[in-house]
Design an enzyme around this catalytic site. Structure first.
Site, PDB file in Angstrom:
ATOM      1  CG  HIS A   1      33.694  29.529  33.845  1.00  0.00           C
ATOM      2  ND1 HIS A   1      33.552  28.196  33.535  1.00  0.00           N
ATOM      3  CD2 HIS A   1      32.874  29.748  34.895  1.00  0.00           C
ATOM      4  CE1 HIS A   1      32.690  27.647  34.378  1.00  0.00           C
ATOM      5  NE2 HIS A   1      32.269  28.581  35.215  1.00  0.00           N
ATOM      6  CG  LEU A   2      30.904  35.596  36.492  1.00  0.00           C
ATOM      7  CD1 LEU A   2      30.197  36.824  36.006  1.00  0.00           C
ATOM      8  CD2 LEU A   2      30.056  34.821  37.475  1.00  0.00           C
ATOM      9  CG  HIS A   3      36.592  33.774  38.058  1.00  0.00           C
ATOM     10  ND1 HIS A   3      36.684  33.808  36.671  1.00  0.00           N
ATOM     11  CD2 HIS A   3      37.714  34.355  38.514  1.00  0.00           C
ATOM     12  CE1 HIS A   3      37.812  34.398  36.311  1.00  0.00           C
ATOM     13  NE2 HIS A   3      38.453  34.747  37.415  1.00  0.00           N
ATOM     14  CD  GLN A   4      31.627  38.354  43.843  1.00  0.00           C
ATOM     15  OE1 GLN A   4      31.381  39.248  43.053  1.00  0.00           O
ATOM     16  NE2 GLN A   4      30.832  38.045  44.844  1.00  0.00           N
TER      17      GLN A   4
END
Length: 176
Positions: free
Chosen positions: A135-138
């Site tokens: 799950h992409l996260h910045q």
């Protein structure tokens, strides 16, 4: 100096205990697979109250949340609601709101904490260092002059001067 049973050989060091970090070290709460229903915390957090989930702000397609295992006080993550693993899979609305929330995070951190600089970025894939690669996260990590002192360098310990719930409240109030 006094002898402490079970603490090993007596020495001149004082100990700082950070038992909350053991959950991170053991990988507790990490997804069991790559699917949205494999225990992904980024899918579970939006279903919680802001206070319980440490959510600072909610948008249409992304949200800002405090990192449970921060590098610095105020360490935020901008996360799409959609369970997506890679940057090139974001749709146009997700790209725009992720960028806008990153700007707003920087502004809120400056306003709430006087941050002097920032580390902003993503670790895409497990080999790149992503703790939750599915799950992409910045990350938006505030920095201050002198925030890397002897503690992380010598003691491999980060001292955070504020409870996460208090940090969440300050940042939510500073969010524009």
């Amino acid at each position: 100096m006094h002898d402490q049973a079970g603490a090993g050989e007596p020495d001149n060091f004082q100990r700082l205990w950070t038992p909350h970090r053991m959950a991170y070290i053991k990988g507790e709460g990490k997804p069991t697979g790559t699917g949205a229903d494999d225990g992904c915390p980024f899918d579970a957090i939006p279903k919680m109250s802001d206070e319980e989930g440490l959510i600072v702000a909610r948008g249409e397609v992304v949200y800002a949340v405090l990192n449970l295992y921060p590098y610095n006080s105020g360490h935020l993550m901008i996360v799409p609601y959609r369970h997506v693993p890679d940057y090139d899979l974001l749709d146009g609305a997700e790209l725009v709101e992720l960028a806008e929330f990153t700007q707003r995070a920087v502004r809120a951190l400056r306003k709430a904490s006087g941050a002097q600089g920032f580390n902003v970025g993503m670790n895409l894939g497990q080999v790149a260092g992503a703790g939750i690669a599915a799950h992409l996260h910045q990350h938006v990590v505030p920095r201050w002059g002198g925030d890397t002192n002897f503690m992380p360098v010598v003691a491999q310990t980060k001292v955070l001067p504020q409870l996460l719930r208090d940090t969440r409240e300050l940042l939510a109030d500073a969010w524009d």
